[in-house]
Design an enzyme around this catalytic site. Structure first.
Site, PDB file in Angstrom:
ATOM      1  N   GLU A 176       0.840  -1.204   0.000  1.00 28.60           N
ATOM      2  CA  GLU A 176       0.000   0.000   0.000  1.00 28.60           C
ATOM      3  C   GLU A 176       0.874   1.253   0.000  1.00 28.60           C
ATOM      4  OE1 GLU A 176      -2.355   2.926  -0.019  1.00 28.60           O
ATOM      5  OE2 GLU A 176      -3.256   0.932  -0.166  1.00 28.60           O
ATOM      6  N   LYS A 182      -8.547  -1.007  10.943  1.00 30.00           N
ATOM      7  CA  LYS A 182      -7.789  -1.421   9.764  1.00 30.00           C
ATOM      8  C   LYS A 182      -6.610  -0.486   9.548  1.00 30.00           C
ATOM      9  CE  LYS A 182      -6.764  -1.731   5.177  1.00 30.00           C
ATOM     10  NZ  LYS A 182      -5.988  -0.781   4.358  1.00 30.00           N
ATOM     11  N   ASP A 184       4.037 -13.950  12.630  1.00 27.82           N
ATOM     12  CA  ASP A 184       2.766 -14.403  12.062  1.00 27.82           C
ATOM     13  C   ASP A 184       1.748 -13.269  12.154  1.00 27.82           C
ATOM     14  OD1 ASP A 184       0.415 -15.634  11.344  1.00 27.82           O
ATOM     15  OD2 ASP A 184       0.638 -17.346  12.693  1.00 27.82           O
ATOM     16  N   HIS A 205      -3.927  10.019  -0.296  1.00 29.37           N
ATOM     17  CA  HIS A 205      -3.910   8.713  -0.943  1.00 29.37           C
ATOM     18  C   HIS A 205      -3.600   8.836  -2.426  1.00 29.37           C
ATOM     19  CE1 HIS A 205      -5.577   5.253   1.544  1.00 29.37           C
ATOM     20  NE2 HIS A 205      -5.257   6.189   2.398  1.00 29.37           N
TER      21      HIS A 205
END
Length: 416
Positions: A78, A255, A271, A368
């Site tokens: 991202e 998120k 992990d 963004h």
């Protein structure tokens, strides 16, 4: 089912690639690309190995944790993640982030189906013996300061119980350690009452492996066009409140935090899926899914705090297999699992701050899209030496899309 995949795991690498290539009608260029990224060490790590799939690694900067400046290795696809972490860390850098490991133990379960009261009494009476039995699965664990610490029995419903084993796994991730311990205990219980043990397995809900981070930002660090620092701080506090009362907002709020946490966790060979599942479960620990962080105005500052489970390891597992992990530990200047817990959580908080400020001021899309233009140019076919010029021209186009990028590339090539 395609019979060519029968006993696929037994086939040689050449035959596996041939089967996949025929099944997917891959051309020679595709198969050549696959073979270019083959790593013989990685081929031994997973079944049905085909190729290595790489992700970009960058470095977040400006992060001050407990008075120490850290460069943070981050693996992510991202474009805006590392920029956001660096921006949030910069705003937090004057006062830094205070990080505290509250506890560091893993929990494993031996699930019992329909145990008789006599068996539960037998387990309670042998608390110390069962802990010693667990430790016997890994006799060397005490030399590293670890070992089983407690056993508790929880009733799940009328018929089912969970024997919860708490273990200090020292610097390791600990899954294999704790699963071996659980199997020892499960075998002993089955000797007393055959068939009563349904399963024995580590829990990723690591409520005994918690880290807390707190950051304070002066209003002077928060100003935005048309808004004072105090106004931005108040709006961030309100946005944080919405994440506490609305699960739709909380999910996206969290998120964003995980954008930072996952990227560091992957770079450190841990992990990330286990971390994700445990943290999201923790966000719903009171029965309602809520934002993980809390931001509020206190005097002349915006104060953010967050507590999350962080059962990461510093040695063993993938940390010993991938050479870049050791390098990344050096870049980050972390020397043990506790410091890694603190660094990862602090990264998540910095990411969250940057996202919240963008949302309540300019909007998330402005930042963004500025960072997405590189990806857009590459997707449209720009060569590495063309990307900068393509992006420069794309910045002048409103509502830019892939067709615009292709048109710009064609113009550049015609004029060169």
């Amino acid at each position: 089912m395609d019979s060519s995949f029968k006993h696929f795991y037994r086939k040689s690498y050449h035959d596996r690639l041939s089967v996949v290539g025929e099944y997917a009608t891959l051309n020679d260029d595709a198969k050549t690309l696959i073979k270019e990224h083959v790593n013989q060490t990685d081929a031994k790590l997973i079944e049905n190995y085909l190729t290595d799939y790489s992700l970009p690694e960058g470095v977040g900067v400006n992060l001050m944790v407990n008075g120490v400046e850290h460069a943070v290795p981050m693996v992510t696809e991202e474009p805006s993640v590392i920029a956001a972490v660096s921006n949030g860390a910069r705003m937090l850098s004057k006062n830094g982030i205070d990080a505290t490991v509250i506890s560091r133990e893993l929990i494993g379960q031996v699930v019992l189906h329909n145990p008789q009261p006599e068996l539960l009494d037998w387990i309670n009476e042998r608390h110390g013996e069962l802990i010693a039995l667990a430790d016997s699965a890994h006799p060397s664990i005490h030399s590293y300061g670890g070992g089983a610490t407690d056993i508790e029995i929880r009733q799940l419903d009328v018929d089912d119980y969970s024997l919860d084993l708490s273990v200090n796994v020292s610097e390791a991730m600990g899954a294999n350690i704790i699963n071996s311990m659980l199997e020892k205990i499960g075998a002993a219980i089955n000797q007393q009452s055959p068939g009563v043990v349904l399963m024995q397995i580590l829990s990723n809900y690591a409520t005994k492996s918690l880290v807390r981070v707190v950051g304070k930002i002066d209003f002077s660090q928060l100003g935005a066009p048309g808004m004072t620092g105090r106004e931005v701080a108040v709006r961030i506090g309100l946005a944080s409140h919405i994440a506490q009362i609305d699960p739709y907002r909380a999910t996206t709020h969290n998120k964003g935090i995980m954008n930072g946490i996952d990227a560091v966790t992957i770079a450190m060979g841990n992990d990330w899926r286990a971390i994700e599942s445990g943290i999201h479960a923790y966000a719903a620990k009171d029965g309602h899914y809520r934002g993980l962080s809390h931001w509020k105005v206190v005097d002349q500052q915006l104060v953010g705090e967050m507590t999350v489970p962080m059962p990461v390891g510093f040695v063993g597992g993938a940390t010993s297999v991938f050479p870049l992990v050791k390098i990344n530990q050096s870049i980050a200047k972390v020397k043990n699992a506790r410091e890694l817990m603190q660094l990862i959580a602090a990264t998540g908080l910095a990411q969250n701050l940057a996202a919240l400020k963008a949302i309540v001021t300019d909007g998330i899309q402005k930042g963004h899209m500025a960072l997405q233009l590189n990806s857009l140019a590459i997707s449209a076919g720009a060569a590495p030496d063309e990307v900068a010029e393509v992006v420069k021209k794309l910045r002048k186009i409103k509502n830019v899309g892939i067709d615009d990028a292709r048109s710009v590339i064609n113009q550049i090539r015609k004029s060169s």
